[in-house]
Design a protein around this motif. Structure first.
Motif, PDB file in Angstrom:
ATOM      1  N   UNK A  48      -1.081  -9.410   1.787  1.00 19.70           N
ATOM      2  CA  UNK A  48      -0.523  -9.946   0.548  1.00 19.70           C
ATOM      3  C   UNK A  48       0.124  -8.814  -0.261  1.00 19.70           C
ATOM      4  N   UNK A  49      -0.596  -7.687  -0.413  1.00 23.64           N
ATOM      5  CA  UNK A  49      -0.004  -6.601  -1.203  1.00 23.64           C
ATOM      6  C   UNK A  49       1.230  -6.045  -0.533  1.00 23.64           C
ATOM      7  N   UNK A  50       1.188  -5.931   0.802  1.00 18.95           N
ATOM      8  CA  UNK A  50       2.371  -5.408   1.492  1.00 18.95           C
ATOM      9  C   UNK A  50       3.581  -6.290   1.169  1.00 18.95           C
ATOM     10  N   UNK A  96       2.263 -12.324   3.953  1.00 14.80           N
ATOM     11  CA  UNK A  96       3.356 -11.584   3.315  1.00 14.80           C
ATOM     12  C   UNK A  96       4.192 -12.498   2.430  1.00 14.80           C
ATOM     13  N   UNK A  97       4.416 -13.715   2.937  1.00 14.76           N
ATOM     14  CA  UNK A  97       5.132 -14.720   2.151  1.00 14.76           C
ATOM     15  C   UNK A  97       4.365 -15.007   0.857  1.00 14.76           C
ATOM     16  N   UNK A  98       3.036 -15.182   1.003  1.00 16.59           N
ATOM     17  CA  UNK A  98       2.210 -15.421  -0.176  1.00 16.59           C
ATOM     18  C   UNK A  98       2.292 -14.251  -1.147  1.00 16.59           C
ATOM     19  N   UNK A  99       2.315 -13.032  -0.605  1.00 20.06           N
ATOM     20  CA  UNK A  99       2.415 -11.838  -1.452  1.00 20.06           C
ATOM     21  C   UNK A  99       3.710 -11.804  -2.233  1.00 20.06           C
ATOM     22  N   UNK A 100       4.806 -12.182  -1.564  1.00 20.65           N
ATOM     23  CA  UNK A 100       6.101 -12.215  -2.242  1.00 20.65           C
ATOM     24  C   UNK A 100       6.061 -13.217  -3.395  1.00 20.65           C
ATOM     25  N   UNK A 101       5.456 -14.382  -3.132  1.00 19.13           N
ATOM     26  CA  UNK A 101       5.351 -15.402  -4.179  1.00 19.13           C
ATOM     27  C   UNK A 101       4.491 -14.883  -5.338  1.00 19.13           C
ATOM     28  N   UNK A 159      12.081 -10.350   3.768  1.00 20.52           N
ATOM     29  CA  UNK A 159      11.739  -8.939   3.977  1.00 20.52           C
ATOM     30  C   UNK A 159      10.224  -8.748   3.848  1.00 20.52           C
ATOM     31  N   UNK A 160       9.634  -9.399   2.852  1.00 16.15           N
ATOM     32  CA  UNK A 160       8.187  -9.315   2.667  1.00 16.15           C
ATOM     33  C   UNK A 160       7.459  -9.816   3.900  1.00 16.15           C
ATOM     34  N   UNK A 161       7.960 -10.937   4.441  1.00 13.99           N
ATOM     35  CA  UNK A 161       7.288 -11.517   5.606  1.00 13.99           C
ATOM     36  C   UNK A 161       7.389 -10.583   6.799  1.00 13.99           C
ATOM     37  N   UNK A 162       8.575 -10.000   6.979  1.00  9.37           N
ATOM     38  CA  UNK A 162       8.761  -9.103   8.121  1.00  9.37           C
ATOM     39  C   UNK A 162       7.878  -7.863   7.966  1.00  9.37           C
ATOM     40  N   UNK A 163       7.817  -7.328   6.727  1.00 11.66           N
ATOM     41  CA  UNK A 163       7.007  -6.120   6.501  1.00 11.66           C
ATOM     42  C   UNK A 163       5.544  -6.391   6.835  1.00 11.66           C
ATOM     43  N   UNK A 164       5.010  -7.508   6.346  1.00  5.76           N
ATOM     44  CA  UNK A 164       3.601  -7.810   6.591  1.00  5.76           C
ATOM     45  C   UNK A 164       3.360  -8.112   8.068  1.00  5.76           C
ATOM     46  N   UNK A 165       4.292  -8.824   8.697  1.00  4.77           N
ATOM     47  CA  UNK A 165       4.132  -9.138  10.120  1.00  4.77           C
ATOM     48  C   UNK A 165       4.160  -7.856  10.942  1.00  4.77           C
ATOM     49  N   UNK A 166       5.063  -6.953  10.580  1.00  2.00           N
ATOM     50  CA  UNK A 166       5.185  -5.695  11.318  1.00  2.00           C
ATOM     51  C   UNK A 166       3.894  -4.885  11.207  1.00  2.00           C
ATOM     52  N   UNK A 167       3.373  -4.794   9.999  1.00  2.00           N
ATOM     53  CA  UNK A 167       2.136  -4.037   9.803  1.00  2.00           C
ATOM     54  C   UNK A 167       0.969  -4.688  10.561  1.00  2.00           C
TER      55      UNK A 167
END
Lengths: 597, 290
Positions: free
Chosen positions: A70-72, A224-229, A94-102
């Motif tokens: 979420x933070x990522x 990551x999506x949730x984090x962006x929201x 971008x948030x989703x990709x970053x979190x998925x990548x990590x």
């Protein structure tokens, strides 16, 4: 059956009404802004809880890093939004990709660590992410975090809160449908199989490593999506968002609703939000009440609202399709026959001088063994003769110290999945049914292994996909009725008796349309009727050209069914011949049938 | 400076080692990592503060109250954590029970201990003078008590029949129970022992440093890190892990900056878990799919 739909529809209606409050004014409070921000938070929590449900509830990966993801997502959004003039909504991918990548990196380096250890690694990562967020001030803003993240705008005008909320709600609906469709798809069944028993999954051509990676990365993207929201909603993000204490809310909602259920996450978040609103303004007592309620619910409904409901007497089972055709004696098996006829008489599986020792004990030494298509080959031998070790070597679950295992003349690696995908089905000594799945879903996992479907098609549930699923269910039911257990189809496999589990496991193995079926002590613990059922099944299979390897203690059963029998004694082949010859052999009589010493 | 680092090292090492030991004791008998263990640490120092400083009673009263109460708190935790875990049959239910107890305790402590800092009086005031700086006796008492507790527990585990029963129950509860060993009683006993150790750690440790009523989770995490670094499930590992992590944290914190210490610890934790999951001295089997 209509009742089940009605219950689901009512629950969804309750959640919907709850989520639509801001549009009706009124609601929780007369202050519309307050309603919107409380419910925005609830919607965001629901998105992340769904990701936790997929990773932990369905796939069984103990993860404590979901708030880290979420933070990522939040930081990725904040970083881009504060440096570029872009509508924050466009940054969400971008948030989703970053979190998925990590997530991908994390599961890659955590290797094969399982269960609690995987949980500990994720906890360590989570602590590391919080510390990085606190210390890497130039990028993350340190302890204060990022503030003044711009509000989404249209044509240069800021969107009102309610409009942003509507977008969030749309996102939640999509995420929920994605979760539901995924869970009802072959991929979802594979995820559950991996959670319940990795060994069983492997024997059904499912790679636990691939499925876990998929689930973790997919769940990471949703978190990551949730984090962006989250960042858009609060217009800020700080290290606290990733901490262990903020995970608590997610776990509360998931456990309250029901871990591993479709609608549980929504119910859980709704109950949690209602509670939070009801106890707001209680100052220091707020957390106390929340904690006590949670503990109380763990005592009374340990499986959550949905889970405990499904276990209770109010539960309404899922409806099954009626059988489309009259069942023919061996309809499915006959279909298979055409394929295998040409193969009959060929050697399909052989061990070439296989030896396996455990710390100086030669469990199997120098065993040469051939299995022929269209034959039942029995292996007998006293306890400790090396039967199970040989089977483990022949199916890739164990690595021989020397010698090779050849499948249709090709040397095989010691990898159960390679065997399973090449048409070797194995039935374990202890029944390996997938306990929490229904009987029919167990069979469906077997059918899935030979009819791969794309998970993307499953997510949108195209008509073609639905038709294929219906066909599979029909086939599964027919197979179950051949084994005489069709009436159990909708029940969870855990309630089956030992004999029913055995038959179910054999049905599931048959459903993979194997060329080679390996049965490890299938007759143990079966009743007379079940034994007859089993021997009919086995001879029918032989009739279709399948090679059957039968390891058994029940000597009468083996002699009655087998075309050839191999006797193992102290890890060596004593004799390998037709039943009559084995029965007459002096060596066998000395070693096993009479003396045994 | 050197004395500061020394005091900090002993404080962090001893409290981490004691927390690691109490987490290990519970882990060995239940396979549960008790996130609420640190709350008993706070209970220990809170009671010592309340009785000793606020009510101005002497330290024997503190001991007479704090020791049984922390052990009973351990027993209470066992009931609260293990009943839902056994009922739900879910391998992850412990997360939610231990975290919810943490939440409850934190708010209870915030209500009960109105003082921002819980700093009970030391058992023995004063200290050695080194280069004009003071090395308090209290920190040495903490160190000595920590070592004694570890020594005593190790003897208990390896030399007494009871200890062998505990180890057997940890390895295979089902088989052990067929020998007439009351496994569930041992589980309750291990929670009590863990509570006692955490409570003593809180009482003696907090008079050497500043502890807030809501710091419980922080001490749990410190103990957790020490436990992993030393080797999950190992008593000696808990001691060594506690001292290795405590010393590194204290030195980095004082020589560079506080943040580096935490970052370093997090990195060590990840590296150990990924590359040497059995810890520095542990030999536990941790990998494999089946």
């Amino acid at each position: 059956m209509k009742a089940r739909r009605a219950v689901i529809a009512l629950s969804l209606l309750a959640v919907t009404l709850f989520l639509l409050f801001p549009f009706f004014g009124g609601g929780i409070s007369t202050n519309t802004d307050f309603n919107t921000s409380v419910l925005s938070q609830a919607v965001i929590t629901a998105v992340i809880v769904i990701s936790l449900n997929l990773v932990m509830g369905v796939t069984g990966l103990l993860t404590l890093v979901q708030t880290g993801m979420l933070s990522v997502g939040g930081y990725a959004l904040g970083y881009v939004a504060l440096r570029h003039e872009v509508n924050p909504l466009y940054i969400i991918p971008i948030s989703m990709i970053a979190a998925a990548f990590l997530s991908w990196i994390l599961i890659l380096i955590s290797g094969r660590a399982m269960d609690l250890y995987f949980g500990l690694i994720t906890l360590a990562f989570s602590l590391a992410l919080v510390t990085i967020a606190q210390q890497w001030t130039p990028v993350t803003g340190g302890f204060i975090g990022m503030n003044n993240i711009p509000t989404p705008h249209v044509n240069g005008e800021r969107m009102p809160k309610v409009a942003v909320y509507a977008i969030f709600l749309a996102i939640l609906i999509v995420v929920f449908i994605v979760q539901r469709n995924l869970m009802l798809s072959p991929r979802g069944r594979a995820m559950e199989a991996v959670r319940i028993s990795p060994a069983t999954a492997q024997s059904l051509s499912i790679s636990p490593r691939k499925i876990r990676t998929f689930a973790f990365v997919f769940g990471g993207a949703i978190a990551g999506l949730g984090g962006a929201m989250y960042a858009i909603n609060l217009r800020s993000i700080s290290p606290a968002a990733g901490g262990l204490s903020s995970s608590l809310v997610l776990f509360i909602a998931l456990f309250l609703g029901g871990l591993g259920t479709v609608i549980g996450p929504l119910i859980g978040v709704m109950l949690l939000t209602i509670t939070q609103v009801a106890i707001r303004g209680q100052g220091p007592y707020q957390d106390l009440i929340l904690g006590l309620l949670l503990l109380l619910s763990m005592f009374t409904i340990p499986l959550g609202v949905v889970g405990s409901w499904n276990k209770s007497r109010f539960a309404i089972p899922r409806k099954l399709p009626e059988l489309a055709h009259e069942i023919h004696a061996d309809g499915i098996l006959l279909e298979k026959q055409k394929i295998n006829e040409s193969n009959r008489g060929n050697v399909v599986l052989e061990s070439d001088a296989v030896s396996r020792n455990f710390g100086g004990v030669n469990a199997v030494s120098d065993v040469n063994f051939k299995l022929t298509a269209g034959q039942v080959h029995g292996i007998i031998g006293p306890n400790g003769a090396g039967k199970s070790t040989l089977v483990n070597c022949l199916t890739g679950f164990d690595t021989p110290n020397s010698g090779n295992v050849l499948l249709r003349g090709k040397k095989m690696p010691a990898d159960p999945i390679a065997f399973a995908t090449s048409g070797v089905a194995r039935v374990f000594q202890i029944p390996h049914v997938l306990d929490n799945l229904s009987v029919i879903d167990n069979v469906l996992v077997g059918i899935d292994s030979r009819k791969p479907t794309s998970w993307l098609a499953a997510l949108i549930r195209l008509p073609k996909f639905r038709k294929a699923e219906a066909k599979k269910r029909n086939e599964a039911l027919r197979l179950l009725s051949e084994a005489g257990i069709a009436d159990l189809a909708a029940k969870p496999a855990s309630i089956c008796s030992h004999g029913q589990k055995r038959l179910l496991e054999i049905v599931r193995a048959v459903a993979t349309h194997p060329d080679i079926l390996i049965l490890d002590e299938p007759a143990t613990g079966l009743t007379g009727t079940e034994l007859t059922m089993l021997s009919t099944l086995i001879s029918n299979l032989r009739g279709t050209g399948v090679a059957v390897l039968l390891i058994e203690h029940n000597v009468d059963f083996v002699f009655q069914l087998s075309d050839q029998i191999t006797v193992l004694h102290l890890g060596k082949v004593l004799i390998s011949a037709a039943p009559a010859e084995v029965r007459a052999s002096k060596a066998v009589q000395d070693a096993y049938l009479v003396g045994g010493r | 400076m050197i004395v500061d680092v020394l005091v900090m090292t002993i404080f962090l090492s001893s409290t981490s080692a004691l927390m690691a030991l109490s987490l290990t004791i519970v882990y060995n008998s239940t396979r549960v990592i008790n996130f609420s263990q640190g709350e008993i640490f706070i209970l220990g120092c809170g009671m010592a503060y309340q009785i000793g400083v606020v009510m101005k009673l002497n330290m024997f009263v503190v001991a007479a109250v704090a020791i049984p109460v922390t052990a009973l708190a351990g027993l209470l935790l066992e009931r609260l954590i293990m009943i839902p875990v056994r009922r739900s049959g879910s391998p992850v239910a412990w997360i939610i029970t231990t975290l919810s107890i943490t939440l409850i305790s934190q708010s209870l402590f915030a209500l009960a201990f109105t003082s921002a800092q819980l700093r009970p009086d030391p058992l023995l005031a004063g200290g050695f003078k080194i280069n004009g700086q003071e090395l308090p006796y209290q920190i040495l008492i903490l160190l000595a008590v920590t070592l004694v507790i570890f020594f005593a527990y190790e003897i208990f585990l390896n030399k007494t029949t009871f200890g062998i029963g505990v180890r057997a129950a940890a390895t295979d509860p089902e088989t052990t129970s067929t020998f007439g060993v009351p496994v569930k009683l041992f589980v309750a006993g291990s929670f009590m022992a863990a509570g006692l150790i955490a409570g003593i750690g809180g009482w003696l440790g907090s008079s050497a440093a500043f502890v807030l009523p809501t710091d419980g989770l922080r001490f749990t995490v410190a103990g957790f890190v020490a436990m992993i670094v030393g080797g999950l499930g190992s008593t000696r590992g808990a001691l060594i892990g506690g001292f290795v992590v405590g010393a590194m944290d204290a030195i980095l914190r004082n020589t560079i900056n506080p943040g580096i210490g935490e970052l370093f610890i997090a990195a060590i934790l990840v590296i150990i878990l990924v590359f040497r999951p059995q810890g520095i001295i542990g030999a536990a089997r941790t990998r494999g799919d089946a």
